[in-house]
Scaffold this motif. Sequence first.
Motif, PDB file in Angstrom:
ATOM      1  N   ALA A 111       0.862  -1.171   0.000  1.00 43.45           N
ATOM      2  CA  ALA A 111       0.000   0.000   0.000  1.00 43.45           C
ATOM      3  C   ALA A 111       0.908   1.233   0.000  1.00 43.45           C
ATOM      4  CB  ALA A 111      -0.890   0.006   1.232  1.00 43.45           C
ATOM      5  N   THR A 112       0.567   2.254  -0.771  1.00 41.06           N
ATOM      6  CA  THR A 112       1.465   3.398  -0.932  1.00 41.06           C
ATOM      7  C   THR A 112       0.723   4.704  -0.727  1.00 41.06           C
ATOM      8  OG1 THR A 112       1.072   3.474  -3.325  1.00 41.06           O
ATOM      9  CG2 THR A 112       2.953   2.158  -2.559  1.00 41.06           C
ATOM     10  N   ALA A 113       1.392   5.660  -0.098  1.00 40.46           N
ATOM     11  CA  ALA A 113       0.817   6.989   0.121  1.00 40.46           C
ATOM     12  C   ALA A 113       1.924   8.025   0.120  1.00 40.46           C
ATOM     13  CB  ALA A 113       0.050   7.050   1.445  1.00 40.46           C
ATOM     14  N   VAL A 114       1.581   9.238  -0.307  1.00 39.76           N
ATOM     15  CA  VAL A 114       2.499  10.363  -0.262  1.00 39.76           C
ATOM     16  C   VAL A 114       1.746  11.564   0.277  1.00 39.76           C
ATOM     17  CG1 VAL A 114       2.022  10.992  -2.674  1.00 39.76           C
ATOM     18  CG2 VAL A 114       4.128  11.801  -1.572  1.00 39.76           C
ATOM     19  N   ALA A 115       2.421  12.345   1.107  1.00 38.12           N
ATOM     20  CA  ALA A 115       1.832  13.573   1.643  1.00 38.12           C
ATOM     21  C   ALA A 115       2.915  14.630   1.753  1.00 38.12           C
ATOM     22  CB  ALA A 115       1.198  13.319   3.011  1.00 38.12           C
ATOM     23  N   GLY A 116       2.525  15.884   1.541  1.00 36.21           N
ATOM     24  CA  GLY A 116       3.463  16.984   1.670  1.00 36.21           C
ATOM     25  C   GLY A 116       3.620  17.773   0.393  1.00 36.21           C
ATOM     26  N   LYS A 117       4.847  17.930  -0.055  1.00 38.08           N
ATOM     27  CA  LYS A 117       5.188  18.791  -1.191  1.00 38.08           C
ATOM     28  C   LYS A 117       5.500  17.925  -2.412  1.00 38.08           C
ATOM     29  CE  LYS A 117       8.890  22.063  -2.490  1.00 38.08           C
ATOM     30  NZ  LYS A 117      10.063  22.794  -1.969  1.00 38.08           N
ATOM     31  N   TRP A 118       4.778  18.153  -3.515  1.00 38.10           N
ATOM     32  CA  TRP A 118       4.947  17.338  -4.713  1.00 38.10           C
ATOM     33  C   TRP A 118       6.024  17.899  -5.632  1.00 38.10           C
ATOM     34  CZ3 TRP A 118       4.679  12.662  -5.863  1.00 38.10           C
ATOM     35  CH2 TRP A 118       4.545  12.180  -7.162  1.00 38.10           C
ATOM     36  N   GLN A 119       5.736  18.962  -6.345  1.00 37.67           N
ATOM     37  CA  GLN A 119       6.705  19.686  -7.168  1.00 37.67           C
ATOM     38  C   GLN A 119       7.344  18.838  -8.276  1.00 37.67           C
ATOM     39  OE1 GLN A 119      10.521  21.273  -5.575  1.00 37.67           O
ATOM     40  NE2 GLN A 119       9.558  23.276  -5.741  1.00 37.67           N
ATOM     41  N   LEU A 120       6.558  17.965  -8.877  1.00 34.56           N
ATOM     42  CA  LEU A 120       7.068  17.101  -9.941  1.00 34.56           C
ATOM     43  C   LEU A 120       6.133  17.069 -11.147  1.00 34.56           C
ATOM     44  CD1 LEU A 120       8.176  14.072  -7.715  1.00 34.56           C
ATOM     45  CD2 LEU A 120       9.671  15.807  -8.716  1.00 34.56           C
ATOM     46  N   GLN A 121       5.172  17.983 -11.183  1.00 34.08           N
ATOM     47  CA  GLN A 121       4.089  17.911 -12.163  1.00 34.08           C
ATOM     48  C   GLN A 121       4.461  18.432 -13.537  1.00 34.08           C
ATOM     49  OE1 GLN A 121       4.013  19.809  -9.426  1.00 34.08           O
ATOM     50  NE2 GLN A 121       3.857  21.925 -10.130  1.00 34.08           N
ATOM     51  N   CYS A 139      -1.951  13.373  -0.480  1.00 31.03           N
ATOM     52  CA  CYS A 139      -2.405  14.629   0.118  1.00 31.03           C
ATOM     53  C   CYS A 139      -1.250  15.606  -0.034  1.00 31.03           C
ATOM     54  CB  CYS A 139      -2.760  14.411   1.579  1.00 31.03           C
ATOM     55  SG  CYS A 139      -3.425  15.875   2.419  1.00 31.03           S
ATOM     56  N   LEU A 140      -1.371  16.554  -0.980  1.00 31.09           N
ATOM     57  CA  LEU A 140      -0.192  17.286  -1.443  1.00 31.09           C
ATOM     58  C   LEU A 140      -0.432  18.778  -1.618  1.00 31.09           C
ATOM     59  CD1 LEU A 140       0.888  14.740  -4.188  1.00 31.09           C
ATOM     60  CD2 LEU A 140       2.136  15.188  -2.058  1.00 31.09           C
ATOM     61  N   TRP A 141       0.639  19.512  -1.393  1.00 31.17           N
ATOM     62  CA  TRP A 141       0.744  20.911  -1.786  1.00 31.17           C
ATOM     63  C   TRP A 141       1.686  20.982  -2.995  1.00 31.17           C
ATOM     64  CZ3 TRP A 141       5.230  23.963  -1.779  1.00 31.17           C
ATOM     65  CH2 TRP A 141       5.021  25.312  -2.071  1.00 31.17           C
ATOM     66  N   ASN A 142       1.579  22.055  -3.768  1.00 30.19           N
ATOM     67  CA  ASN A 142       2.444  22.289  -4.926  1.00 30.19           C
ATOM     68  C   ASN A 142       2.242  21.203  -5.976  1.00 30.19           C
ATOM     69  OD1 ASN A 142       4.808  22.698  -6.694  1.00 30.19           O
ATOM     70  ND2 ASN A 142       5.496  24.098  -5.095  1.00 30.19           N
ATOM     71  N   THR A 143       0.998  21.059  -6.390  1.00 36.57           N
ATOM     72  CA  THR A 143       0.662  20.074  -7.411  1.00 36.57           C
ATOM     73  C   THR A 143       0.378  20.702  -8.766  1.00 36.57           C
ATOM     74  OG1 THR A 143      -1.721  20.197  -6.973  1.00 36.57           O
ATOM     75  CG2 THR A 143      -0.432  18.646  -5.643  1.00 36.57           C
ATOM     76  N   GLY A 144       0.398  22.017  -8.850  1.00 43.04           N
ATOM     77  CA  GLY A 144      -0.041  22.704 -10.056  1.00 43.04           C
ATOM     78  C   GLY A 144      -1.486  23.146  -9.946  1.00 43.04           C
ATOM     79  N   ASN A 145      -2.216  22.539  -9.008  1.00 45.32           N
ATOM     80  CA  ASN A 145      -3.609  22.905  -8.783  1.00 45.32           C
ATOM     81  C   ASN A 145      -3.802  23.706  -7.507  1.00 45.32           C
ATOM     82  OD1 ASN A 145      -4.367  21.326 -11.061  1.00 45.32           O
ATOM     83  ND2 ASN A 145      -4.271  19.490  -9.794  1.00 45.32           N
ATOM     84  N   THR A 146      -2.762  23.747  -6.669  1.00 48.51           N
ATOM     85  CA  THR A 146      -2.872  24.422  -5.383  1.00 48.51           C
ATOM     86  C   THR A 146      -2.247  25.801  -5.437  1.00 48.51           C
ATOM     87  OG1 THR A 146      -0.835  23.331  -4.666  1.00 48.51           O
ATOM     88  CG2 THR A 146      -2.902  22.276  -4.075  1.00 48.51           C
ATOM     89  N   GLY A 147      -2.574  26.638  -4.447  1.00 53.13           N
ATOM     90  CA  GLY A 147      -2.005  27.980  -4.354  1.00 53.13           C
ATOM     91  C   GLY A 147      -0.671  27.963  -3.642  1.00 53.13           C
ATOM     92  N   ASP A 173       0.182  19.666   9.853  1.00 53.31           N
ATOM     93  CA  ASP A 173      -0.684  18.791  10.643  1.00 53.31           C
ATOM     94  C   ASP A 173      -1.628  17.990   9.746  1.00 53.31           C
ATOM     95  OD1 ASP A 173       0.382  19.534  13.083  1.00 53.31           O
ATOM     96  OD2 ASP A 173      -1.110  21.092  13.456  1.00 53.31           O
ATOM     97  N   ILE A 174      -2.134  18.633   8.698  1.00 52.39           N
ATOM     98  CA  ILE A 174      -3.032  17.940   7.766  1.00 52.39           C
ATOM     99  C   ILE A 174      -2.301  16.789   7.086  1.00 52.39           C
ATOM    100  CG2 ILE A 174      -4.356  18.203   5.627  1.00 52.39           C
ATOM    101  CD1 ILE A 174      -4.990  21.074   6.539  1.00 52.39           C
TER     102      ILE A 174
END
Length: 445
Positions: A111-121, A139-147, A173-174
């Motif tokens: 099972a795999t999950a990633v959370a935090g900063k993406w920056q690979l889009q 659950c990511l920030w910096n996906t190209g869709n986020t502010g 925390d999220i």
Amino acid sequence: MRLLLVGLLALVPAITSLGAERPPNVVLVMADDVGYECFGAYGSRQYSTPRINKLADGGVRFTNCFSTPLCTPSRVALMTGMSNVRNYADFGALLPDQYTITDLFREAGYATAVAGKWQLQGSQHAPGVPPGDGFDTYCLWNTGNTGRRRFWNPSIECDGEIIDVAEDDYGPDIFTDFLLEFIDANQDQPFFAYFPMALVHSPFLPTPHSSDRSSKDEQRNFEDMVAYTDFIVGRLQDRLESLGLLRKTVFVFTSDNGTHHTLTSQLGGASILGDKGAPTDAGTHVPLVVNAPGLIKGGRVLDDLIDFADFLPTLAEAAGLGLPKTIEPDGVSFWPRLLGQPGQPREWLYTYYFPRPFAEEFATPYTNPEVAYVRDKRYKLYRSGELFDLRTDPDETSPLDDSGSESKAVRDKLQTALDSMPATGERIPPERGEASRTAARPRWR
């Protein structure tokens, strides 16, 4: 390419000391923009990091782990096990044809999950991969869709949806809550949790634990952010312990590059000015702690050279997984060293750094000209020919000449290593490299 690789991995018996059929879980935590000098395990008395210190006391601490100088290049190397010279295309881009650590664990049934900063889009110049590509959940920030907000009142995408947040919601925390729920849900099967943290990148803001939530003191706030990073590591460890999973988990803590250049840390009586973005020690020397009490003997310190490309083959071997025959990683597994075996420690490591090849000007560390170098534990040789003794000149202010036989021997050894790697980036248009090589190099100090 990804589809062709499905099924090529074979799950082999895990480490026998587990005493169970399932292979170990893997939790890989990578902080953002913080050098080795900011952790008590490395001698700091300025920063409060008791949980990471405890992680090191019960595990193995590496003193010679080196990242690239900036975030995306380090992420690409970590995800693919390859040197940036082979597959780096542009800032914010992971090329879609690359085999990744996610593929490794997913194809093995984790099972795999990633959370935090993406920056690979991807960028306007190079394609990338979608948010959480290959992971079961994200659950990511910096996906190209986020502010731009990553801390207070953050903009976060979880499994394709921008989530609702309140003014007092704190992004780290999220992300942590998301991974804790993932661990809870998958405690009965092997899982891979990748946590490229948002902390401790600028802006340097107070945390939920800060005594002054309105503080504008960036140094003070940064120290609080390091302490909160430590708190989050503790939350993850506590959950693993409460579920009886500590002895079934390989827990890795590191950072993607050195500390921001506006921040100063005290270590061993010396002041270390951060140098993020520059290929100096202060820009690339990062912490690395591996804790796996059911697998490796703790309380040890190793001075092996570690490169970010080493993580993929190391974690593959830790989990008892083979790599596809079509993959020839630049990384070297240091898992045997963790087990106390001789292994094959690196004699040198090679770094290629060209973070924004499509920049109009190559004038600062963040828009650095194309740079390549080889280093061992003491010396560093750039492809440009500059040789430095990092023991006496960590800021690289005075290149060595070849007047002594020792420096000439060092140069010859490192030059042979340099010549074994491609001369320029294989996925970057030749004209961009040519434009870079005619530009003035930035003054890193």
